[in-house]
Scaffold this motif. Structure first.
Motif, PDB file in Angstrom:
ATOM      1  N   ARG A   7     -23.093 119.983 -36.964  1.00  0.00           N
ATOM      2  CA  ARG A   7     -21.841 119.579 -37.471  1.00  0.00           C
ATOM      3  C   ARG A   7     -21.693 118.848 -38.762  1.00  0.00           C
ATOM      4  NH1 ARG A   7     -21.841 116.079 -32.722  1.00  0.00           N
ATOM      5  NH2 ARG A   7     -21.711 113.843 -33.305  1.00  0.00           N
ATOM      6  N   GLY A  15     -18.808 121.659 -34.532  1.00  0.00           N
ATOM      7  CA  GLY A  15     -17.935 120.427 -34.945  1.00  0.00           C
ATOM      8  C   GLY A  15     -16.666 120.716 -35.931  1.00  0.00           C
ATOM      9  N   MET A  69     -23.379 116.867 -20.876  1.00  0.00           N
ATOM     10  CA  MET A  69     -23.532 115.854 -19.582  1.00  0.00           C
ATOM     11  C   MET A  69     -22.786 114.588 -19.970  1.00  0.00           C
ATOM     12  SD  MET A  69     -27.302 114.794 -17.969  1.00  0.00           S
ATOM     13  CE  MET A  69     -28.144 116.338 -17.995  1.00  0.00           C
ATOM     14  N   SER A 118     -33.994 120.037 -22.744  1.00  0.00           N
ATOM     15  CA  SER A 118     -34.818 119.175 -23.468  1.00  0.00           C
ATOM     16  C   SER A 118     -36.089 119.749 -23.775  1.00  0.00           C
ATOM     17  CB  SER A 118     -34.822 117.795 -22.763  1.00  0.00           C
ATOM     18  OG  SER A 118     -36.018 117.356 -23.072  1.00  0.00           O
ATOM     19  N   PRO A 123     -14.268 118.749 -25.341  1.00  0.00           N
ATOM     20  CA  PRO A 123     -15.056 118.938 -23.959  1.00  0.00           C
ATOM     21  C   PRO A 123     -14.143 118.244 -22.775  1.00  0.00           C
ATOM     22  CG  PRO A 123     -16.528 117.798 -25.669  1.00  0.00           C
ATOM     23  CD  PRO A 123     -15.108 117.846 -26.204  1.00  0.00           C
ATOM     24  N   ALA A 127     -21.980 123.008 -21.736  1.00  0.00           N
ATOM     25  CA  ALA A 127     -21.735 122.055 -20.809  1.00  0.00           C
ATOM     26  C   ALA A 127     -22.325 120.860 -21.354  1.00  0.00           C
ATOM     27  CB  ALA A 127     -22.756 122.363 -19.554  1.00  0.00           C
ATOM     28  N   ASP A 132     -26.177 110.644 -26.132  1.00  0.00           N
ATOM     29  CA  ASP A 132     -26.754 110.245 -27.231  1.00  0.00           C
ATOM     30  C   ASP A 132     -27.685 108.817 -26.566  1.00  0.00           C
ATOM     31  OD1 ASP A 132     -26.815 112.264 -28.788  1.00  0.00           O
ATOM     32  OD2 ASP A 132     -25.011 111.577 -29.854  1.00  0.00           O
TER      33      ASP A 132
HETATM   34  P1  C2E Z   1     -25.022 119.060 -28.880  1.00  0.00           P
HETATM   35  O1  C2E Z   1     -25.656 119.979 -28.023  1.00  0.00           O
HETATM   36  O2  C2E Z   1     -25.161 119.398 -30.458  1.00  0.00           O
HETATM   37  O3  C2E Z   1     -23.566 118.888 -28.651  1.00  0.00           O
HETATM   38  C1  C2E Z   1     -22.376 118.767 -29.426  1.00  0.00           C
HETATM   39  C2  C2E Z   1     -22.017 117.266 -29.373  1.00  0.00           C
HETATM   40  O4  C2E Z   1     -20.987 117.372 -30.565  1.00  0.00           O
HETATM   41  C3  C2E Z   1     -21.440 117.031 -28.349  1.00  0.00           C
HETATM   42  O5  C2E Z   1     -21.599 115.635 -27.995  1.00  0.00           O
HETATM   43  C4  C2E Z   1     -19.841 117.197 -28.571  1.00  0.00           C
HETATM   44  O6  C2E Z   1     -19.010 116.493 -27.696  1.00  0.00           O
HETATM   45  C5  C2E Z   1     -19.738 116.902 -30.086  1.00  0.00           C
HETATM   46  N1  C2E Z   1     -18.651 117.602 -30.671  1.00  0.00           N
HETATM   47  C6  C2E Z   1     -18.200 118.723 -30.184  1.00  0.00           C
HETATM   48  N2  C2E Z   1     -17.177 118.997 -31.169  1.00  0.00           N
HETATM   49  C7  C2E Z   1     -16.799 117.996 -32.053  1.00  0.00           C
HETATM   50  C8  C2E Z   1     -16.256 117.889 -33.145  1.00  0.00           C
HETATM   51  O7  C2E Z   1     -15.330 118.742 -33.581  1.00  0.00           O
HETATM   52  N3  C2E Z   1     -16.463 116.698 -33.853  1.00  0.00           N
HETATM   53  C9  C2E Z   1     -17.336 115.812 -33.623  1.00  0.00           C
HETATM   54  N4  C2E Z   1     -17.510 114.858 -34.177  1.00  0.00           N
HETATM   55  N5  C2E Z   1     -18.076 115.928 -32.493  1.00  0.00           N
HETATM   56  C10 C2E Z   1     -17.933 117.170 -31.915  1.00  0.00           C
HETATM   57  P2  C2E Z   1     -22.257 114.863 -26.758  1.00  0.00           P
HETATM   58  O8  C2E Z   1     -21.517 115.304 -25.785  1.00  0.00           O
HETATM   59  O9  C2E Z   1     -21.882 113.352 -27.050  1.00  0.00           O
HETATM   60  O10 C2E Z   1     -23.515 115.296 -26.790  1.00  0.00           O
HETATM   61  C11 C2E Z   1     -24.438 114.910 -27.761  1.00  0.00           C
HETATM   62  C12 C2E Z   1     -25.846 115.282 -27.518  1.00  0.00           C
HETATM   63  O11 C2E Z   1     -26.509 115.101 -26.082  1.00  0.00           O
HETATM   64  C13 C2E Z   1     -25.718 117.141 -27.497  1.00  0.00           C
HETATM   65  O12 C2E Z   1     -25.577 117.520 -28.969  1.00  0.00           O
HETATM   66  C14 C2E Z   1     -26.992 117.357 -26.889  1.00  0.00           C
HETATM   67  O13 C2E Z   1     -28.014 117.418 -28.027  1.00  0.00           O
HETATM   68  C15 C2E Z   1     -27.159 116.285 -25.840  1.00  0.00           C
HETATM   69  N6  C2E Z   1     -26.673 116.806 -24.538  1.00  0.00           N
HETATM   70  C16 C2E Z   1     -25.619 116.731 -23.946  1.00  0.00           C
HETATM   71  N7  C2E Z   1     -25.643 117.213 -22.643  1.00  0.00           N
HETATM   72  C17 C2E Z   1     -27.144 117.601 -22.534  1.00  0.00           C
HETATM   73  C18 C2E Z   1     -27.876 118.013 -21.433  1.00  0.00           C
HETATM   74  O14 C2E Z   1     -27.308 118.299 -20.499  1.00  0.00           O
HETATM   75  N8  C2E Z   1     -29.258 118.273 -21.600  1.00  0.00           N
HETATM   76  C19 C2E Z   1     -29.892 117.820 -22.614  1.00  0.00           C
HETATM   77  N9  C2E Z   1     -31.101 117.921 -22.834  1.00  0.00           N
HETATM   78  N10 C2E Z   1     -29.327 117.160 -23.729  1.00  0.00           N
HETATM   79  C20 C2E Z   1     -27.632 117.109 -23.549  1.00  0.00           C
END
Ligand code: C2E
Ligand code: MG
Ligand code: MG
Ligand code: MG
Length: 279
Positions: free
Chosen positions: A200, A233, A62, A116, A259, A60, A75
């Motif tokens: 990644r 990634g 957000m 978090s 996603p 999941a 981010d």
């Molecule tokens: P994360 O948990 O490491 O999530 C993976 C991130 O990599 C996600 O970015 C996803 O969209 C992206 N990603 C997946 N596959 C690929 C790929 O093949 N290439 C590239 N370049 N990116 C890929 P997103 O969705 O922007 O989320 C960023 C970060 O924000 C997440 O990293 C996580 O640390 C945080 N986050 C997201 N949702 C939540 C949440 O519900 N609660 C908390 N505390 N943090 C969250």
């Protein structure tokens, strides 16, 4: 001397900093009303078992759809939500929503939720997890909580106790963005985790010899420790081939699936489940 210089610099940049502070306040204010106004949503990204090619679950992620700012990536708002404390109710919302969504997936598929450090330290976290599971009817064995190394950095007793309690219930703990922290190996030794997710940045750079050696080593480490290793990634067939050749267990990335909205991921999961039943 350095100190007085610093002070001068500060004075010099004060008007600019003011604008930054104002922008920040505005963001905090918008964030504050976003939860009651239901501006948050979750996307889900599939996770694949490399050997079988089957989807084993989804993470999941957000999303904030702000009426004035458009869609804001995590981010750009999670860190602020952590500083204001909003992450506690927001994270609880995500947990409940993720479990409620996964309740209608084919049986056995796992749901991964990011957690978090602030949530884990906030007391009552285990209770809110148990409640989200009970409310949705999703068994603990299908829930995976992804924590980053910053969660483990201060080694607070609350965090340790909470993690042990959650694992005791059968919930899996995954170490997210593995390899980017200060003491990745140290944490592995001190904290019982079920899964590591190779950051990644390593996968992106996997055709570099040294990076490839590091990735192979992490995969081997996981095997030795009995920890599932997931690569994040994954974008190309070449990257996936390398990971498969070296025995990496799971992969996640745009190559496997981007996603997607809950309805789309549901359709994908059901289709896959039908296929695997048909043999
Ligand atoms: P994360 O948990 O490491 O999530 C993976 C991130 O990599 C996600 O970015 C996803 O969209 C992206 N990603 C997946 N596959 C690929 C790929 O093949 N290439 C590239 N370049 N990116 C890929 P997103 O969705 O922007 O989320 C960023 C970060 O924000 C997440 O990293 C996580 O640390 C945080 N986050 C997201 N949702 C939540 C949440 O519900 N609660 C908390 N505390 N943090 C969250
Ligand atoms: Mg994650
Ligand atoms: Mg990650
Ligand atoms: Mg990340």
């Amino acid at each position: 001397r350095a100190k007085s210089e610093g002070r001068n610099l500060y004075r010099f940049f004060e008007p600019g900093m003011d604008a930054t502070v104002q922008a920040r306040r505005a963001l905090e204010a918008d964030l504050d009303t976003a939860l009651p106004r239901q501006e948050f949503d979750l996307d889900f990204q599939p996770i694949m078992n490399i050997e079988s090619g089957e989807i084993v679950g989804a993470e999941a992620l957000m999303r904030w759809h702000s009426p004035t700012r458009g869609t804001v990536a995590p981010d750009n708002f999670i860190a602020v939500a952590e500083e204001t404390g909003l992450i506690v109710p927001l994270g609880e919302w995500a947990l409940r929503k993720a479990c409620a969504t996964a309740a209608s997936w084919p049986p056995g598929l796992r749901i991964a939720v990011n957690v978090s450090a602030v949530q884990l330290k906030s007391g009552g976290f285990a209770r809110s997890v148990i409640s989200a599971l009970a409310f949705s009817g999703v068994p603990a064995s299908r829930l995976e909580l992804e924590i980053t190394e910053t969660v483990l950095m201060d080694e607070s007793e609350t965090v340790l106790k909470t993690l042990r309690q959650l694992r005791g219930l059968g919930i899996r703990i995954a170490l997210d963005d593995f390899g980017t922290g200060y003491s990745s190996l140290g944490y592995l030794r001190r904290f019982p985790v079920d899964k590591i997710k190779i950051d990644r940045s390593f996968i992106r750079d996997i055709d570099n010899r040294d990076t490839a050696a590091i990735v192979r080593t992490i995969i081997g480490l996981g095997a030795e420790l009995g920890i599932t290793v997931t690569a994040e990634g994954v974008e190309t067939e070449m990257q996936l081939d390398m990971l498969r050749d070296n025995g990496c267990v799971e992969a996640q990335g745009y190559l496997i699936g981007v996603p997607s909205k809950a309805a789309d991921i549901q359709r994908l999961l059901q289709l896959r489940a039908l296929h695997s039943q048909a043999g």
